[in-house]
Design a protein around this motif. Structure first.
Motif, mmCIF file in Angstrom:
data_model
loop_
_atom_site.group_PDB
_atom_site.id
_atom_site.type_symbol
_atom_site.label_atom_id
_atom_site.label_comp_id
_atom_site.label_asym_id
_atom_site.label_seq_id
_atom_site.Cartn_x
_atom_site.Cartn_y
_atom_site.Cartn_z
ATOM 1 N N PHE A 286 24.892 10.695 60.109
ATOM 2 C CA PHE A 286 26.275 11.143 60.259
ATOM 3 C C PHE A 286 26.502 12.329 59.319
ATOM 4 O O PHE A 286 26.216 12.239 58.120
ATOM 5 C CB PHE A 286 27.242 10.011 59.911
ATOM 6 C CG PHE A 286 27.333 8.939 60.964
ATOM 7 C CD1 PHE A 286 28.466 8.820 61.762
ATOM 8 C CD2 PHE A 286 26.284 8.055 61.157
ATOM 9 C CE1 PHE A 286 28.551 7.839 62.731
ATOM 10 C CE2 PHE A 286 26.355 7.065 62.130
ATOM 11 C CZ PHE A 286 27.500 6.958 62.922
ATOM 12 N N GLU B 100 31.655 17.991 60.076
ATOM 13 C CA GLU B 100 31.662 19.122 61.001
ATOM 14 C C GLU B 100 31.334 20.441 60.315
ATOM 15 O O GLU B 100 30.960 21.404 60.991
ATOM 16 C CB GLU B 100 33.031 19.201 61.690
ATOM 17 C CG GLU B 100 33.275 18.009 62.619
ATOM 18 C CD GLU B 100 34.736 17.852 63.018
ATOM 19 O OE1 GLU B 100 35.562 18.672 62.561
ATOM 20 O OE2 GLU B 100 35.043 16.911 63.770
ATOM 21 N N THR C 22 25.531 12.291 64.586
ATOM 22 C CA THR C 22 26.958 12.224 64.871
ATOM 23 C C THR C 22 27.678 13.123 63.878
ATOM 24 O O THR C 22 27.555 12.929 62.661
ATOM 25 C CB THR C 22 27.497 10.790 64.744
ATOM 26 O OG1 THR C 22 26.842 9.943 65.681
ATOM 27 C CG2 THR C 22 29.005 10.756 65.007
ATOM 28 N N GLN C 23 28.395 14.116 64.372
ATOM 29 C CA GLN C 23 29.216 14.957 63.501
ATOM 30 C C GLN C 23 30.642 14.440 63.540
ATOM 31 O O GLN C 23 31.259 14.343 64.604
ATOM 32 C CB GLN C 23 29.173 16.421 63.951
ATOM 33 C CG GLN C 23 27.851 17.098 63.617
ATOM 34 C CD GLN C 23 27.899 18.599 63.796
ATOM 35 O OE1 GLN C 23 27.485 19.116 64.828
ATOM 36 N NE2 GLN C 23 28.397 19.312 62.782
ATOM 37 N N VAL C 24 31.158 14.105 62.354
ATOM 38 C CA VAL C 24 32.482 13.499 62.282
ATOM 39 C C VAL C 24 33.139 13.850 60.959
ATOM 40 O O VAL C 24 32.498 13.869 59.918
ATOM 41 C CB VAL C 24 32.394 11.956 62.436
ATOM 42 C CG1 VAL C 24 31.504 11.335 61.380
ATOM 43 C CG2 VAL C 24 33.771 11.310 62.427
ATOM 44 N N GLU D 290 19.545 7.323 62.198
ATOM 45 C CA GLU D 290 20.840 7.767 62.704
ATOM 46 C C GLU D 290 21.570 8.441 61.549
ATOM 47 O O GLU D 290 21.731 7.845 60.475
ATOM 48 C CB GLU D 290 21.649 6.575 63.230
ATOM 49 C CG GLU D 290 22.913 6.965 63.945
ATOM 50 C CD GLU D 290 23.584 5.803 64.669
ATOM 51 O OE1 GLU D 290 24.593 6.029 65.349
ATOM 52 O OE2 GLU D 290 23.077 4.657 64.534
ATOM 53 N N ALA E 18 32.309 11.324 56.838
ATOM 54 C CA ALA E 18 31.063 10.970 57.518
ATOM 55 C C ALA E 18 30.479 9.690 56.933
ATOM 56 O O ALA E 18 29.941 8.844 57.656
ATOM 57 C CB ALA E 18 30.062 12.124 57.396
ATOM 58 N N ARG F 177 19.137 10.703 65.586
ATOM 59 C CA ARG F 177 20.392 10.643 66.347
ATOM 60 C C ARG F 177 21.491 11.173 65.431
ATOM 61 O O ARG F 177 21.650 10.703 64.307
ATOM 62 C CB ARG F 177 20.697 9.211 66.777
ATOM 63 C CG ARG F 177 22.016 9.062 67.520
ATOM 64 C CD ARG F 177 22.251 7.631 67.961
ATOM 65 N NE ARG F 177 23.563 7.473 68.552
ATOM 66 C CZ ARG F 177 24.056 6.321 68.990
ATOM 67 N NH1 ARG F 177 23.331 5.207 68.907
ATOM 68 N NH2 ARG F 177 25.259 6.259 69.511
ATOM 69 N N ALA G 100 32.238 6.640 58.332
ATOM 70 C CA ALA G 100 31.794 6.357 59.698
ATOM 71 C C ALA G 100 30.395 5.750 59.711
ATOM 72 O O ALA G 100 30.103 4.839 60.499
ATOM 73 C CB ALA G 100 31.817 7.646 60.527
ATOM 74 N N ARG H 27 29.215 2.033 61.153
ATOM 75 C CA ARG H 27 28.133 1.929 62.126
ATOM 76 C C ARG H 27 27.025 1.004 61.623
ATOM 77 O O ARG H 27 26.477 0.184 62.376
ATOM 78 C CB ARG H 27 27.572 3.316 62.419
ATOM 79 C CG ARG H 27 26.368 3.345 63.354
ATOM 80 C CD ARG H 27 26.725 2.933 64.754
ATOM 81 N NE ARG H 27 25.586 3.124 65.640
ATOM 82 C CZ ARG H 27 25.484 2.609 66.857
ATOM 83 N NH1 ARG H 27 26.474 1.868 67.353
ATOM 84 N NH2 ARG H 27 24.418 2.821 67.589
#
Length: 333
Positions: free
Chosen positions: A90, A93, A111-113, A88, A120, A109, A123, A127
């Protein structure tokens, strides 16, 4: 918490069957390019990713998790897929679409944050606490730094020894690893001044401190090591500029500061314009695809920010190639 030369040697044994021994190109007498942009996943970072995961023993059911500007995420996703575990990732953006597409292709997997790497990373840490996944830090873990250090170990064997290694810095894990692996902090030093750029490993002579000096090259707009050396400790910096997607750490890693300050690393700063010019030169003269971060170390040499002494043997790390090739011929985005 630190990383020793022996840690790097052990990492080399651990990751040797999983990473490429990338070539060294002597572009002029005593000027070597270490071509880590040809490494699996397009950068040196796969070395640290494999070493961290393989060092962990039995992995948790949650697999592995990482935050990245792109290259580290690609490396972790590549290593995870090769080892049969889930990943996963991160990313902020601002991450290049090329790198996001690569992550998807590797089955991670995503996630762009956030707008920068540190957001990132925050985050990802949250997680990981929820899932119990193994965190693979982009630059501030001993196993990651030791894995990156295998590049320095390899370089010294391939060249027979150099006087200076120029390496780009963001969070500093690569430069720190190269410093340890090349013997800049002690351990085996250079073996001669006339090694072949394509030869195998040689028997080094053990002379503590006889390794190369480290020239850490940073974009003017992301001076993490430069400011840390001025302050006497890692401090936050503003992040912007053309190489921010790969070198966009807001603070130098603690491990990197410890290692690079003890190694006496010199920090030099380059402009975005110099980075763009170096990237174009790598393509125009050598047909090498490099991202902006990958060309940053070379920019210091080409722009004259660092001028070698007569007879000085210099190696430059070309550290990443995850970019849109169209921009090489039609300009930089």
């Amino acid at each position: 918490m630190t990383v020793s030369y022996e840690d790097v040697v052990r990492a080399a044994g651990r990751v040797g069957g999983h990473v490429l021994r990338t070539p060294v190109l002597e572009v002029a007498p005593g000027r070597f390019l270490k071509l880590e942009q040809l490494q699996h996943s397009g950068s040196f970072k796969v070395r640290g990713a494999f070493n961290r995961i393989l060092s962990a023993g039995e992995l948790p059911p949650g697999g592995v998790i990482a935050a990245s500007g792109g290259n580290h995420g690609l490396a972790v996703a590549y290593a995870a897929r090769a080892l049969g575990v889930t990943a996963e990732i991160f990313v902020p953006e601002v991450t290049s679409p090329v790198k996001v597409a690569g992550l998807r292709a590797l089955g991670a997997r995503i996630t762009q944050v956030g707008s920068i790497y540190s957001e990132a990373a925050e985050a990802a840490a949250k997680r990981a606490a929820e899932t119990g996944a193994l965190q693979v830090h982009a630059y501030d873990q001993p196993e990651v730094v030791a894995g990156q250090g295998t590049t320095g170990l390899e370089l010294m064997a391939q060249t027979g020894g150099v006087d200076t290694i120029m390496v780009a810095v963001g969070g500093g894990g690569f430069a720190a690893g190269v410093a340890v692996g090349s013997g800049a902090l002690g351990g085996p030093g250079p073996v001669s001044s006339g090694g072949s750029s394509s030869g195998g490993a040689r028997s080094p002579r053990a002379e503590p401190g006889s390794g190369p000096k480290i020239v850490a090259v940073e974009p003017e707009r992301i001076p993490t090591l430069h400011e840390a050396l001025k302050a006497g400790e890692p401090v936050p910096v503003q992040v912007s500029g053309i190489a921010a997607d790969a070198l966009g750490a807001t603070r130098l890693g603690d491990l990197a500061y410890d290692i690079l300050s003890r190694a006496g690393a010199r920090s030099v700063l380059v402009t975005d314009e110099a980075i763009v010019a170096a990237r174009r030169t790598l393509w125009a003269e050598h047909r090498m695809v490099a991202e902006h971060a990958g060309a940053t170390a070379y920019a210091a040499l080409l722009s004259g920010v660092y001028t070698p002494a007569p007879g000085e043997r210099v190696a430059i790390m070309v550290c990443g190639s995850n970019t849109d090739p169209a921009t090489l011929a039609h300009g930089d985005g």
